[in-house]
Write an enzyme that holds these catalytic residues in place. Structure first.
Site, PDB file in Angstrom:
ATOM      1  CG  ASP A  32      -1.864   1.133   1.161  1.00 51.30           C
ATOM      2  OD1 ASP A  32      -3.028   0.796   1.613  1.00 51.30           O
ATOM      3  OD2 ASP A  32      -1.690   2.061   1.188  1.00 51.30           O
ATOM      4  CG  ASP A  76      -2.741   3.661  -2.569  1.00 54.41           C
ATOM      5  OD1 ASP A  76      -3.943   2.752  -2.260  1.00 54.41           O
ATOM      6  OD2 ASP A  76      -2.228   3.864  -1.530  1.00 54.41           O
ATOM      7  CD  GLU A  77      -5.794  -1.330  -1.083  1.00 59.15           C
ATOM      8  OE1 GLU A  77      -5.472  -2.223  -0.155  1.00 59.15           O
ATOM      9  OE2 GLU A  77      -6.508  -0.318  -1.055  1.00 59.15           O
TER      10      GLU A  77
HETATM   11  P1  TTP Z   1      -5.467   5.158   1.146  1.00 62.17           P
HETATM   12  O1  TTP Z   1      -4.131   4.211   0.863  1.00 62.17           O
HETATM   13  O2  TTP Z   1      -6.385   4.609   1.914  1.00 62.17           O
HETATM   14  O3  TTP Z   1      -4.443   6.255   1.738  1.00 62.17           O
HETATM   15  P2  TTP Z   1      -3.285   7.039   1.536  1.00 62.17           P
HETATM   16  O4  TTP Z   1      -2.448   6.038   0.390  1.00 62.17           O
HETATM   17  O5  TTP Z   1      -3.432   8.424   1.111  1.00 62.17           O
HETATM   18  O6  TTP Z   1      -2.363   7.075   2.797  1.00 62.17           O
HETATM   19  P3  TTP Z   1      -1.800   5.737   3.356  1.00 62.17           P
HETATM   20  O7  TTP Z   1      -0.335   6.188   3.737  1.00 62.17           O
HETATM   21  O8  TTP Z   1      -2.730   5.963   4.760  1.00 62.17           O
HETATM   22  O9  TTP Z   1      -1.990   4.624   2.754  1.00 62.17           O
HETATM   23  O10 TTP Z   1      -5.631   5.645  -0.319  1.00 62.17           O
HETATM   24  C1  TTP Z   1      -5.062   5.865  -1.423  1.00 62.17           C
HETATM   25  C2  TTP Z   1      -5.497   6.752  -2.404  1.00 62.17           C
HETATM   26  O11 TTP Z   1      -6.927   6.949  -2.842  1.00 62.17           O
HETATM   27  C3  TTP Z   1      -5.252   8.213  -1.412  1.00 62.17           C
HETATM   28  O12 TTP Z   1      -3.875   8.660  -1.669  1.00 62.17           O
HETATM   29  C4  TTP Z   1      -6.502   9.294  -1.956  1.00 62.17           C
HETATM   30  C5  TTP Z   1      -7.633   8.236  -2.576  1.00 62.17           C
HETATM   31  N1  TTP Z   1      -8.673   8.239  -1.547  1.00 62.17           N
HETATM   32  C6  TTP Z   1      -9.690   9.227  -1.931  1.00 62.17           C
HETATM   33  O13 TTP Z   1      -9.722   9.821  -2.770  1.00 62.17           O
HETATM   34  N2  TTP Z   1     -10.643   9.447  -0.925  1.00 62.17           N
HETATM   35  C7  TTP Z   1     -10.591   8.466   0.326  1.00 62.17           C
HETATM   36  O14 TTP Z   1     -11.445   8.658   1.205  1.00 62.17           O
HETATM   37  C8  TTP Z   1      -9.522   7.606   0.442  1.00 62.17           C
HETATM   38  C9  TTP Z   1      -9.443   6.832   1.605  1.00 62.17           C
HETATM   39  C10 TTP Z   1      -8.478   7.496  -0.478  1.00 62.17           C
HETATM   40 MG    MG Z   2      -2.174   4.231   0.828  1.00 65.16          MG
END
Ligand code: TTP
Ligand code: MG
Length: 369
Positions: free
Chosen positions: A8, A118-119
């Site tokens: 992730d 992103d995962e």
């Molecule tokens: P996430 O992997 O949940 O968050 P992140 O990568 O920003 O942070 P983390 O380090 O905690 O993993 O989500 C991936 C991307 O998806 C995030 O960068 C932006 C998008 N996203 C949204 O647009 N709305 C949301 O509510 C969430 C949770 C994510």
């Molecule tokens: Mg993330």
């Protein structure tokens, strides 16, 4: 033994923005909505937060210290940290970076399942020897993503998908958490039930009324009582809490088409040579898609003539097919069209056969889904 990695990316959208604009590094950054706090507007009597519409997509870890998080209204984020850098969402950029990252990850997996922008889950069972090896393998993946993309990610390694996902979230950002099979229950026990993917506020509340707050309590709870309350899901929750999850890494996103091609040793117009080649390629394609459990609807032929021009012809059939004879017949017809039409007086150097518009055969139901 199964070995699953969950990767992730850290504060993905915001990290990509920082990579594109290194002067943003270390600042609270908020990505979301369409924001335009223009100078003239600021002079108006209206409060500035009223002009910020939409919600936070994500924010940098620096911004998270102010209590800002995804899905929070931007106006609230602005109140919490007015000095943060507010950036609009640049989806095409993040999608491109995501594709590149998935391309890198693919090289490291037996199977890969992308679950969001992103995962991804990677089944690396045949790629590593043991848990220590898996840790080194994950470090290497982190190094390559940093070297090629300038981004950090967090990785969880576990005997199944659920634990791998929980583990990738365990240390963040730039984390690496290995949960060996024998230590799975011990790792899960103290965590709050909401860490289980899919357990939202509603399930969390229902479990709480039953006196279950931690995964360990869920693991030792009477499974019949869980079934009475949640139905089948109760069994699943109980298994997960006990470190069991048999779900496979599914490459559903990946396969859109499949093709094989061949370049002749000598350019040719010989019909029997061409037909033989088409038949062989069709059979190779057929074997590959059958192995992967696909059926096809569209067949295409690609031909490169001796003047290097490339031509394709495709035919979409009325329904899905899974038989070699249909694939061969259609491919031959298309080949004929091309060699007798466009390339009437030209020799051929390369032939390719492709199937697309793929369907999946559900083995249990024997029907196309
Ligand atoms: P996430 O992997 O949940 O968050 P992140 O990568 O920003 O942070 P983390 O380090 O905690 O993993 O989500 C991936 C991307 O998806 C995030 O960068 C932006 C998008 N996203 C949204 O647009 N709305 C949301 O509510 C969430 C949770 C994510
Ligand atoms: Mg993330």
């Amino acid at each position: 033994m199964k070995l699953i990695l969950h990767v992730d990316m850290d504060s993905f959208f915001s990290a990509v923005e920082v990579r594109e604009n290194p002067e943003l590094k270390g600042l609270p950054i908020i990505v979301g909505g369409k924001i335009s706090i223009e100078k003239e507007e600021e002079k108006e009597t209206e409060k500035p937060e009223k002009k910020i519409r939409g919600v936070v997509s994500t924010c940098s870890y620096e911004a998270r210290e102010y209590g800002i998080h995804s899905a929070m209204p931007l106006s609230r984020a602005y109140k919490l940290c007015p000095d943060a850098k507010f950036l609009p969402v640049n989806m095409p950029l993040y999608k491109r970076v995501s594709r590149e990252i998935m391309g890198i990850l693919k090289e490291y997996a037996d199977k890969i399942e992308q679950v969001s922008i992103d995962e991804a889950f990677l089944d690396v069972s045949t790629k590593v020897r043991d848990w220590n090896d898996a840790r080194e393998y994950a470090r290497q993946i982190k190094r390559v993503i940093m070297a090629k993309e300038g981004l950090t990610c967090s990785i969880g390694i576990a005997p199944n998908k659920t634990i791998a996902k929980i583990a990738s979230d365990f240390v963040k950002p730039d984390g690496l958490t290995v949960v060996e099979e024998e230590k799975a229950r011990e790792f899960l026990a103290p965590l709050p039930v909401k860490k289980i993917p899919g357990v939202g506020p509603k399930t969390e509340q229902m479990l709480k009324t039953m006196g279950i707050e931690q995964i360990g309590q869920l693991a030792s709870y009477d499974v019949q009582k869980l079934v009475a309350k949640f139905g089948k899901y109760g069994t699943r929750l109980h298994l997960i809490a006990n470190g069991i999850d048999e779900s496979e890494v599914e490459e559903k996103w990946e396969r859109k088409s499949l093709s094989r091609e061949r370049t002749f040793a000598e350019d040719t117009r010989d019909v029997s040579v061409l037909n033989n080649c088409v038949d062989e390629l069709a059979e190779e394609v057929y074997n590959a898609i059958t192995r992967e459990g696909f059926v096809f609807k569209t067949v295409a032929i690609k031909v490169r003539f001796d003047d290097f021009t490339l031509h394709t012809r495709a035919k979409t059939l009325k329904s899905f097919h899974s038989d070699l004879s249909m694939l061969r017949k259609t491919a031959r017809e298309l080949m004929m069209e091309l060699s007798e039409g466009t390339g009437k007086d030209k020799k051929i150097r390369l032939v390719g056969v492709r199937v697309s518009n793929l369907g999946v055969v559900n083995e249990k139901q024997r029907k196309i889904i």
